[in-house]
Scaffold this motif. Structure first.
Motif, PDB file in Angstrom:
ATOM      1  N   ASN A   1      -7.682 132.592 -20.662  1.00 35.27           N
ATOM      2  CA  ASN A   1      -6.678 132.089 -21.596  1.00 35.27           C
ATOM      3  C   ASN A   1      -6.286 130.638 -21.341  1.00 35.27           C
ATOM      4  O   ASN A   1      -5.156 130.230 -21.577  1.00 35.27           O
ATOM      5  CB  ASN A   1      -5.433 132.982 -21.589  1.00 35.27           C
ATOM      6  N   LEU A   2      -7.227 129.859 -20.844  1.00 30.83           N
ATOM      7  CA  LEU A   2      -6.956 128.431 -20.688  1.00 30.83           C
ATOM      8  C   LEU A   2      -7.423 127.681 -21.924  1.00 30.83           C
ATOM      9  O   LEU A   2      -6.942 126.603 -22.231  1.00 30.83           O
ATOM     10  CB  LEU A   2      -7.655 127.874 -19.451  1.00 30.83           C
TER      11      LEU A   2
ATOM     12  N   ALA B   1      -1.024 135.275 -14.494  1.00 27.20           N
ATOM     13  CA  ALA B   1      -1.344 134.700 -13.186  1.00 27.20           C
ATOM     14  C   ALA B   1      -1.334 135.746 -12.082  1.00 27.20           C
ATOM     15  O   ALA B   1      -1.884 135.529 -11.007  1.00 27.20           O
ATOM     16  CB  ALA B   1      -0.354 133.578 -12.850  1.00 27.20           C
TER      17      ALA B   1
ATOM     18  N   THR C   1       2.421 133.835 -19.344  1.00 28.65           N
ATOM     19  CA  THR C   1       1.685 133.026 -18.384  1.00 28.65           C
ATOM     20  C   THR C   1       1.799 133.584 -16.970  1.00 28.65           C
ATOM     21  O   THR C   1       0.821 133.677 -16.235  1.00 28.65           O
ATOM     22  CB  THR C   1       2.214 131.576 -18.390  1.00 28.65           C
TER      23      THR C   1
ATOM     24  N   ALA D   1      -7.075 135.282 -11.384  1.00 21.11           N
ATOM     25  CA  ALA D   1      -7.097 133.997 -10.681  1.00 21.11           C
ATOM     26  C   ALA D   1      -8.394 133.304 -11.063  1.00 21.11           C
ATOM     27  O   ALA D   1      -9.455 133.917 -11.075  1.00 21.11           O
ATOM     28  CB  ALA D   1      -7.029 134.205  -9.180  1.00 21.11           C
ATOM     29  N   PHE D   2      -8.293 132.044 -11.403  1.00 19.35           N
ATOM     30  CA  PHE D   2      -9.460 131.330 -11.913  1.00 19.35           C
ATOM     31  C   PHE D   2      -9.658 130.035 -11.141  1.00 19.35           C
ATOM     32  O   PHE D   2      -8.795 129.176 -11.125  1.00 19.35           O
ATOM     33  CB  PHE D   2      -9.240 131.036 -13.410  1.00 19.35           C
TER      34      PHE D   2
END
Ligand SMILES: Nc1ncnc2c1ncn2[C@@H]1O[C@H](COP(=O)(O)OP(=O)(O)OP(=O)(O)O)[C@@H](O)[C@H]1O
Ligand SMILES: [Mg+2]
Lengths: 257, 320
Positions: free
Chosen positions: A52-53, A77, A73, A81-82
């Protein structure tokens, strides 16, 4: 559960040139999924949409049945984790500070003993305990990469997306990194999606391989099905030599006829 | 380090309370119950010292947040049009509502500062400039434009005298000091948000991954900066360089993890301005110079040293 449904994406305003075209797949739980494909195939973009960025042009990504665009958001989180392919090194912080940032979704900056323990564990996992007070800009590329991965570990989410985590790592740490990821899956029940460029790493450590080309998923399957001359040619436009080694398929990519 | 800063702080506060054109405010006199001494202390010295501490701490924090948000060590409220827009807002309140209470003036200054800063940052983000020094340069031109406009409008409405009286920062101004207490609110906010400000320094995607709502935090940061700039401007006038050099000196010690540095930074900023203020009261005693001048001179020299050292350091790195 993460499901990608009919996702298309484009960096053009009107979506003439599609970066992702009609992507459908479900992330296998408690498995390492390797995302492979040539440069520009759309791997990073897909991970970005899944985390979802980046907004999708059409289609949706469902996290446990909810569209990620509707997940708060902070809740996101705690789930995903990205680690991006490249890190902005715009501020001067220590390894320890960075890994503590990983706890932010859980403690909003006020660390409890549990958070500190997680930070220490993550540092230990990535073999960074001795370097914890060093500033990031005083580390080698590989040490820095490990620090970012330690941050992701500290974030302690069920889903972990890693975009080319082996960047800058030497052979020893690449293998160690993959073993750590395997342990995350087997011991901590995590679900990992990672972009890998070395097809042999994917073959050796991933439970599932998804191959992309020109914004589409063209093949997916377990390594045994995927590591064939025909599939790899379709994905990379490149002829690999496949050899059996210890019961597994290994790809050779040097022309030594 | 912290102990040193705190010790210095205590000494400087004591000194600041003792020094002034009216002598006789000594611990001895106070203990003996001297009424004039007590009155001077209560109505002149304490407000003044509090104004110094709060405005210095405030501007240091404003600069720190500005630098974190813009990822640019040369940014401060003075290099983004914020201070100049605050002045413009103050003038507007003067023109439209004539003589107003400090609160209303601050409100005007705040709104103008916030709008101008938002405008500047959104334009800068769109330009995607590569070279970090261009941004504060542009900001200074932008600020120059605003203050030219301010002057023009002030001429037109015969408000030059009012503007001139604010033109130089001073802690000797009476009456408006109370406004500086407004700074306490954004200071508390910035301590609470310290980690978030650091995290957004690592980029939008990075922040989002950690559950930080980037745009909201940036907006909050700019609001904090604007409120601090507005309140200090209305209360004591411009204090140049504070927002630039104090954060730079602090982060070269503590790094950019704001949570670790923010309290020390406030105290350090207060120390710096207390020294400047004491000097400006002593140099031409029993008169005093504008503290803006002292701050500019000392701050300017420190900034030059900092710049030169940075340049030298960079060159050394390149040749290795
Ligand atoms: N921010 C952007 N703006 C415009 N186009 C972009 C942007 N990012 C990526 N692209 C384009 O989208 C396509 C897919 O890029 P993406 O980064 O997803 O590829 P990738 O598979 O991760 O490649 P690599 O292996 O090189 O990392 C490429 O053609 C790229 O040029
Ligand atoms: Mg990529």
């Amino acid at each position: 559960m993460i499901e990608v449904k009919n996702v298309s994406q484009s960096y053009n305003r009107h979506g003439q040139r599609k970066t992702l075209e009609d992507i459908n797949f479900s992330v296998r739980e408690h498995t390492i999924t390797a995302l492979v494909g040539a440069n520009g195939a759309g791997k990073s973009t897909l991970l970005g949409v899944m985390a979802n960025l980046l907004p999708a042009l059409s289609g949706s990504v469902l996290l446990d049945g909810t569209d990620v665009r509707r997940v708060k958001t902070n809740a996101m989180a705690k789930k995903v984790a990205f680690l991006k392919q490249t890190q902005l090194l715009s501020i001067r912080v220590t390894v320890n500070d960075l890994v503590e940032f990983g706890r932010f979704p859980h403690c909003a900056g006020r660390l409890t003993q549990l958070d500190r323990d997680k930070v220490s564990q993550a540092l230990e996992y990535m073999n960074l305990t001795e370097l914890r007070e060093r500033y990031l800009d005083e580390l080698s590329g590989g040490q820095r990469q490990r620090a970012f991965i330690a941050m992701i570990l500290a974030q302690d989410t069920p889903y972990i997306f890693l975009d080319e985590p082996l960047n800058n790592l030497d052979v020893k740490y690449s293998v160690e990194m993959m073993k750590i990821v395997q342990r995350l899956v087997s011991e901590l029940n995590k679900t990992v999606v990672m972009v890998l460029h070395d097809i042999n790493f994917a073959a050796a450590y991933a439970g599932y391989i998804v191959a992309m080309k020109d914004g589409r998923i063209i093949r997916e399957g377990v390594p045994e099905e995927m590591i064939t001359r025909e599939t790899l040619r379709a994905v990379f436009d490149f002829d690999f030599r496949i050899e059996k080694y210890g019961g597994k398929n290994v790809c050779l990519y040097f022309d030594n006829e | 380090m912290r102990i040193l800063i705190i010790a210095l702080f205590v000494v400087l506060v004591a000194l600041s309370l003792m020094i002034g054109s009216l002598g006789g405010v000594t611990p001895k006199a106070l203990l003996a119950g001297d009424e004039t001494a007590l009155r001077v202390l209560l109505y002149s010295r304490i407000p003044r010292t509090a104004a110094i501490i709060l405005s210095a701490a405030g501007l240091s924090v404003a600069g720190l947040i500005m630098q974190a948000i813009s990822r640019n060590k040369f940014m401060s409220p003075a290099t983004s049009g914020t201070t100049d827009a605050a002045a413009f807002g103050l003038l507007m309140s003067f023109i439209f509502l004539s003589k107003q209470s400090g609160i209303v003036q601050t409100l005007f200054a705040f709104v103008f500062a916030l709008v101008a800063t938002l405008l500047f940052t959104s334009v800068i983000n769109r330009l995607k400039l590569r070279e970090v020094v261009y941004i504060p340069l542009l900001g200074m031109m932008y600020g120059g434009l605003i203050s030219a406009l301010t002057t023009a409008v002030a001429y037109r409405f015969d408000a030059m005298q009012m503007m001139a009286s604010i033109g130089l920062g001073s802690f000797a101004r009476l009456g408006n000091f109370a406004i500086v207490y407004i700074v306490v609110a954004p200071l508390i906010l910035s301590v609470m948000y310290a980690s978030k400000f650091s995290i957004i320094g690592l980029g939008e995607d990075f922040a989002k991954n950690l559950g930080v709502r980037y745009r909201r935090v940036v907006f909050l940061g700019l609001a904090v900066i604007s409120l601090i700039s507005a309140a200090t401007f209305v209360a004591v006038g411009p204090l140049p360089f504070i927002g630039l050099i104090i954060p730079n000196m602090a982060t070269s010690f503590y790094g950019d993890n704001l949570k670790k540095s923010i309290i020390d930074l406030m105290l350090f900023g207060a120390d710096f301005v207390l020294v400047c203020d004491i000097l400006s009261r002593l140099i031409i005693y029993p008169f005093e110079m504008s503290v803006s001048l002292t701050v500019s001179i000392i701050g300017g020299v420190i900034f030059m040293i900092y710049l030169l050292r940075g340049m030298y350091g960079n060159r050394k790195q390149k040749t290795v």
